[in-house]
Motif scaffolding. Structure first.
Motif, mmCIF file in Angstrom:
data_model
loop_
_atom_site.group_PDB
_atom_site.id
_atom_site.type_symbol
_atom_site.label_atom_id
_atom_site.label_comp_id
_atom_site.label_asym_id
_atom_site.label_seq_id
_atom_site.Cartn_x
_atom_site.Cartn_y
_atom_site.Cartn_z
ATOM 1 N N TYR A 258 65.465 140.645 141.873
ATOM 2 C CA TYR A 258 65.382 140.757 140.422
ATOM 3 C C TYR A 258 65.531 142.191 139.905
ATOM 4 C CZ TYR A 258 63.755 136.034 141.179
ATOM 5 O OH TYR A 258 63.666 134.723 141.597
ATOM 6 N N ARG A 259 66.168 143.030 140.676
ATOM 7 C CA ARG A 259 66.443 144.398 140.218
ATOM 8 C C ARG A 259 67.886 144.534 139.719
ATOM 9 N NH1 ARG A 259 63.198 145.614 144.901
ATOM 10 N NH2 ARG A 259 65.095 145.752 146.157
ATOM 11 N N PHE A 260 68.612 143.436 139.707
ATOM 12 C CA PHE A 260 70.007 143.396 139.243
ATOM 13 C C PHE A 260 69.999 142.909 137.801
ATOM 14 C CE2 PHE A 260 74.467 141.947 139.319
ATOM 15 C CZ PHE A 260 75.064 142.920 140.128
ATOM 16 N N ARG A 261 70.709 143.569 136.920
ATOM 17 C CA ARG A 261 70.707 143.179 135.508
ATOM 18 C C ARG A 261 71.225 141.758 135.336
ATOM 19 N NH1 ARG A 261 71.935 148.597 135.569
ATOM 20 N NH2 ARG A 261 70.759 149.915 134.105
ATOM 21 N N HIS A 262 70.506 140.996 134.499
ATOM 22 C CA HIS A 262 70.840 139.587 134.301
ATOM 23 C C HIS A 262 72.280 139.410 133.819
ATOM 24 C CE1 HIS A 262 70.402 135.370 133.258
ATOM 25 N NE2 HIS A 262 70.781 135.635 132.010
ATOM 26 N N GLY A 263 72.678 140.197 132.821
ATOM 27 C CA GLY A 263 74.026 140.056 132.280
ATOM 28 C C GLY A 263 75.100 140.395 133.289
ATOM 29 N N HIS A 264 74.834 141.379 134.141
ATOM 30 C CA HIS A 264 75.790 141.709 135.197
ATOM 31 C C HIS A 264 75.974 140.509 136.136
ATOM 32 C CE1 HIS A 264 75.254 145.637 133.567
ATOM 33 N NE2 HIS A 264 75.879 146.267 134.553
ATOM 34 N N ALA A 265 74.847 139.865 136.468
ATOM 35 C CA ALA A 265 74.921 138.688 137.348
ATOM 36 C C ALA A 265 75.652 137.539 136.664
ATOM 37 C CB ALA A 265 73.513 138.265 137.762
ATOM 38 N N VAL A 266 75.405 137.347 135.365
ATOM 39 C CA VAL A 266 76.069 136.276 134.627
ATOM 40 C C VAL A 266 77.575 136.525 134.543
ATOM 41 C CG1 VAL A 266 76.304 135.206 132.336
ATOM 42 C CG2 VAL A 266 74.037 135.590 133.315
ATOM 43 N N ALA A 267 77.964 137.788 134.366
ATOM 44 C CA ALA A 267 79.392 138.109 134.321
ATOM 45 C C ALA A 267 80.078 137.686 135.620
ATOM 46 C CB ALA A 267 79.580 139.604 134.073
ATOM 47 N N ILE A 268 79.485 138.046 136.746
ATOM 48 C CA ILE A 268 80.034 137.647 138.047
ATOM 49 C C ILE A 268 80.030 136.125 138.170
ATOM 50 C CG2 ILE A 268 79.710 137.785 140.555
ATOM 51 C CD1 ILE A 268 78.301 140.541 139.980
ATOM 52 N N GLY A 269 78.926 135.513 137.739
ATOM 53 C CA GLY A 269 78.804 134.060 137.813
ATOM 54 C C GLY A 269 79.840 133.333 136.987
ATOM 55 N N MET A 270 80.204 133.880 135.831
ATOM 56 C CA MET A 270 81.234 133.244 135.013
ATOM 57 C C MET A 270 82.601 133.309 135.673
ATOM 58 S SD MET A 270 80.405 134.012 130.987
ATOM 59 C CE MET A 270 80.112 135.784 131.093
ATOM 60 N N VAL A 271 82.914 134.440 136.287
ATOM 61 C CA VAL A 271 84.196 134.542 136.989
ATOM 62 C C VAL A 271 84.226 133.548 138.148
ATOM 63 C CG1 VAL A 271 85.771 136.050 138.250
ATOM 64 C CG2 VAL A 271 84.480 136.954 136.316
ATOM 65 N N TYR A 272 83.096 133.435 138.852
ATOM 66 C CA TYR A 272 83.013 132.469 139.956
ATOM 67 C C TYR A 272 83.217 131.037 139.440
ATOM 68 C CZ TYR A 272 81.130 129.646 143.761
ATOM 69 O OH TYR A 272 80.977 128.705 144.749
ATOM 70 N N ALA A 273 82.535 130.690 138.349
ATOM 71 C CA ALA A 273 82.677 129.338 137.793
ATOM 72 C C ALA A 273 84.109 129.076 137.345
ATOM 73 C CB ALA A 273 81.709 129.153 136.628
ATOM 74 N N ALA A 274 84.763 130.109 136.796
ATOM 75 C CA ALA A 274 86.164 129.952 136.373
ATOM 76 C C ALA A 274 87.066 129.706 137.581
ATOM 77 C CB ALA A 274 86.612 131.193 135.609
ATOM 78 N N GLU A 275 86.846 130.463 138.641
ATOM 79 C CA GLU A 275 87.644 130.267 139.862
ATOM 80 C C GLU A 275 87.392 128.883 140.457
ATOM 81 O OE1 GLU A 275 90.006 131.955 140.845
ATOM 82 O OE2 GLU A 275 89.744 134.100 140.474
ATOM 83 N N LEU A 276 86.139 128.436 140.409
ATOM 84 C CA LEU A 276 85.795 127.113 140.929
ATOM 85 C C LEU A 276 86.519 126.033 140.126
ATOM 86 C CD1 LEU A 276 83.924 125.792 143.072
ATOM 87 C CD2 LEU A 276 82.145 125.704 141.310
ATOM 88 N N ALA A 277 86.517 126.177 138.807
ATOM 89 C CA ALA A 277 87.200 125.202 137.965
ATOM 90 C C ALA A 277 88.705 125.207 138.215
ATOM 91 C CB ALA A 277 86.903 125.495 136.495
ATOM 92 N N ALA A 278 89.259 126.391 138.437
ATOM 93 C CA ALA A 278 90.697 126.483 138.712
ATOM 94 C C ALA A 278 91.041 125.791 140.020
ATOM 95 C CB ALA A 278 91.119 127.953 138.753
ATOM 96 N N LEU A 279 90.242 126.020 141.045
ATOM 97 C CA LEU A 279 90.490 125.377 142.341
ATOM 98 C C LEU A 279 90.317 123.864 142.261
ATOM 99 C CD1 LEU A 279 88.768 127.926 144.743
ATOM 100 C CD2 LEU A 279 91.198 127.365 144.663
ATOM 101 N N ALA A 280 89.473 123.419 141.332
ATOM 102 C CA ALA A 280 89.273 121.979 141.150
ATOM 103 C C ALA A 280 90.346 121.372 140.243
ATOM 104 C CB ALA A 280 87.888 121.718 140.563
ATOM 105 N N GLY A 281 91.296 122.192 139.799
ATOM 106 C CA GLY A 281 92.383 121.708 138.968
ATOM 107 C C GLY A 281 92.013 121.476 137.524
ATOM 108 N N ARG A 282 90.954 122.153 137.047
ATOM 109 C CA ARG A 282 90.465 121.900 135.699
ATOM 110 C C ARG A 282 90.687 123.058 134.726
ATOM 111 N NH1 ARG A 282 84.690 118.850 136.425
ATOM 112 N NH2 ARG A 282 84.715 119.205 134.160
#
Length: 358
Positions: A258-282
């Motif tokens: 919990y020493r990592f800024r929440h927004g920084h983690a969310v930014a990475i998480g959004m890119v990951y979710a976008a890549e996941l959706a792309a790989l799923a064809g969505r």
């Protein structure tokens, strides 16, 4: 002075007041019948808390100031227990109120303390960070952390009101301010693409509280959240879209103690979710690319360590959005078209992570 008031509907409606110098609205939001007010404030924001406490005393309230640690250190069981003991010491009754002043961690803690004291007393939240204004203080989610995960213990407890005084943002460190911007950008991807246009038009301005679009960006993000939580307070369905990017983000935060800024983690998480959706064809490749470009333009991270995947994957198993053993992700089927991806194959999860690994 421009003041925007956004109504959050539901079983217990309340106002979110946004503007410069709006702290004078506090007595109105406290409502009738309140005599004793516990001001739970981040120890680092006394310059906001003290004048507010003095104003409450002048208005006739009995005020008790309770300082708590800065940041996630506030969301510990022993800090919460200390607040309960203090409430008991000064005889706080069910008709009294808690005012939470500080960042998202402080308002989460203050809200949970209010939710659990005498099975629920009124809370008014005064967020002093961008993240607190656009995310933590709006929506009624309260909670604390335990070693096993973030926000695993909490309650839904809508506040009596939220005061967002944008003048409190002016002294924020740039990286903390930009961290909060991630939640605004999230609102752009899931519901209001005009936010993305404003950020892309002036990324440097978006990354500072003195930027030309600050008030509009905050208002738009709060409106997105208000509309969602008005329809779904307890995350029965629609509200899940606000968790876009958060499944991986919470795992990163735990890995970083919990020493990592929440927004920084969310930014990475959004890119990951976008890549996941792309790989799923969505999701199309251009929307994935837009994730990277708009986030990176403001200084937010878009990648994480390659070696971290096994630990992150294990942590995601106990994510609050999971149902039983089924992992669930909020994904996009296009701009402002959120959906859900349930039980993706392990190969898909790992392949998406490889695309954001550094």
């Amino acid at each position: 002075m421009t003041v925007r008031t956004i109504r959050v509907e539901g079983a217990a409606p309340y106002d979110v007041v946004i503007g410069a110098g709006v702290l004078g609205e506090l007595p109105r939001l406290l409502g009738p019948g309140v005599r004793t007010v516990a001001v739970v404030h981040d120890a680092g924001v006394t310059q906001v808390a003290r004048p507010l406490e003095a104003a409450l005393e002048k208005a006739g309230y009995r005020v008790h100031a309770l300082a708590v640690p800065t940041g996630e250190a506030a969301k510990e069981v022993h800090v919460l227990a200390g607040l309960w003991s203090s409430f008991a010491e000064f005889g706080m009754t069910r008709s009294d109120a808690v005012v939470g002043v500080g960042g998202g961690a402080t308002t989460d803690l203050a809200g949970f303390a209010a939710a659990t004291w005498l099975r629920g007393v009124r809370a008014v939240l005064v967020p002093t960070t961008l993240l607190g204004m656009v995310d933590a203080a709006v929506g009624g989610k309260t909670g604390i952390n335990i070693p096993e995960g973030k926000n695993l213990v909490g309650a839904f407890h809508p506040p009596g009101g939220v005061l967002c005084d944008v003048t409190t943002l002016m002294t924020m460190p740039r990286e903390d301010y930009v961290s909060g911007l991630a939640e605004i950008i999230k609102a752009g991807f899931i519901a209001d693409p005009a936010i993305l246009d404003l950020v892309e038009d002036d990324p440097e301005g978006a990354a500072t509280p003195s930027g030309p679009h600050t008030l509009e960006l905050i208002e738009r993000a709060v409106r997105v959240k208000a509309e969602v939580v008005s329809a779904d307070l307890k995350e029965a369905g629609l509200r899940e879209i606000l968790n876009y990017g958060h499944t991986l983000a919470h795992a990163i935060e735990k890995a970083e103690d919990y020493r990592f800024r929440h927004g920084h983690a969310v930014a990475i998480g959004m890119v990951y979710a976008a890549e996941l959706a792309a790989l799923a064809g969505r999701l199309s490749a251009d929307v994935v690319a837009r994730h990277r470009s708009v986030l990176a333009a403001t200084g937010l991270p878009v990648a994480y360590g390659a070696e971290a995947w096994p630990a992150l994957r294990a942590t995601m198993t106990i994510d609050k959005k999971s149902r039983g053993s089924t992992l669930r992700f909020v994904v996009l089927d296009g701009l402002a078209k959120p959906g859900r991806l349930e039980g993706p194959a392990e190969e898909l999860l790992e392949a998406a992570y490889k695309r954001i690994a550094r």
